[in-house]
Design a protein around this motif. Sequence first.
Motif, PDB file in Angstrom:
ATOM      1  N   ASP A  42       0.842  -1.192   0.000  1.00  0.00           N
ATOM      2  CA  ASP A  42       0.000   0.000   0.000  1.00  0.00           C
ATOM      3  C   ASP A  42       0.882   1.249   0.000  1.00  0.00           C
ATOM      4  N   SER A  59      -4.474  -5.252  -0.260  1.00  0.00           N
ATOM      5  CA  SER A  59      -5.412  -6.361  -0.459  1.00  0.00           C
ATOM      6  C   SER A  59      -6.008  -6.263  -1.858  1.00  0.00           C
ATOM      7  N   PRO A  60      -6.172  -7.386  -2.537  1.00  0.00           N
ATOM      8  CA  PRO A  60      -6.813  -7.342  -3.861  1.00  0.00           C
ATOM      9  C   PRO A  60      -8.230  -6.769  -3.812  1.00  0.00           C
ATOM     10  N   GLN A  61      -8.818  -6.738  -2.625  1.00  0.00           N
ATOM     11  CA  GLN A  61     -10.146  -6.159  -2.433  1.00  0.00           C
ATOM     12  C   GLN A  61     -10.139  -4.656  -2.731  1.00  0.00           C
ATOM     13  N   TYR A  62      -8.990  -4.000  -2.477  1.00  0.00           N
ATOM     14  CA  TYR A  62      -8.851  -2.558  -2.687  1.00  0.00           C
ATOM     15  C   TYR A  62      -7.779  -2.334  -3.746  1.00  0.00           C
ATOM     16  N   THR A  72      -2.487  -1.863  -4.979  1.00  0.00           N
ATOM     17  CA  THR A  72      -3.366  -2.432  -3.963  1.00  0.00           C
ATOM     18  C   THR A  72      -3.198  -1.656  -2.658  1.00  0.00           C
ATOM     19  N   SER A  74      -4.518  -1.218   1.682  1.00  0.00           N
ATOM     20  CA  SER A  74      -4.949  -1.954   2.874  1.00  0.00           C
ATOM     21  C   SER A  74      -6.342  -1.550   3.319  1.00  0.00           C
ATOM     22  N   THR A  75      -6.817  -0.390   2.866  1.00  0.00           N
ATOM     23  CA  THR A  75      -8.143   0.089   3.261  1.00  0.00           C
ATOM     24  C   THR A  75      -8.824   0.785   2.086  1.00  0.00           C
ATOM     25  N   ALA A  76     -10.150   0.894   2.178  1.00  0.00           N
ATOM     26  CA  ALA A  76     -10.916   1.632   1.168  1.00  0.00           C
ATOM     27  C   ALA A  76     -10.536   3.112   1.212  1.00  0.00           C
TER      28      ALA A  76
END
Length: 177
Positions: A42, A59-62, A72, A74-76
């Motif tokens: 990040d 994270s691949p989520q973000y 990528t 770590s947070t939105a």
Amino acid sequence: AARMVQSRWAFHLLLLLGLALEVNCWTPTEDLPANDAIGGYDVVAYFDAEPKAPAVKGSPQYMTAYRAVNFTFSTAKNLARFQATPDSFVPQYGGFEPGAAAKEKDIAGAAINPDSWNIVNGLLYLNHDPVVQRLWELTMKNLIAEADAKWTSTFGNLTAGPVNWNKTEHDKTAYLL
């Protein structure tokens, strides 16, 4: 004819051995896609961290794409901050090691360690390892001037050019300066 067959056999054996060694020395970072900037760390988190703090894994989520690689977070919140002003967070020289950006022809050969970093005048710089980082800290004023000049003469400006997409390994394609 037999000698020629032996020579060809030996050549192919050496070629295969060399390819096997090349494949074994390079592996993508963990389970993230191979084109994640800075090995999936990040880049926004560096700006909130205490000096010398370890890098924060994204994270691949973000995730968002920028300059042909995935960043990528770590947070939105960090993802949103990056999307608002990405060039404020992309490491200098695309995340390649500053000494290599100043001195080398093959910057892709200069791997970085995401835990070896500095923020200087609001800009993020990543280094090869703690020893190189210490040397960088002693000479950073001159190295920044040299690297800035070389980077801008090659890519047009400091916010252009390739982005390092692997943590401590590098793309097999060299970026020649």
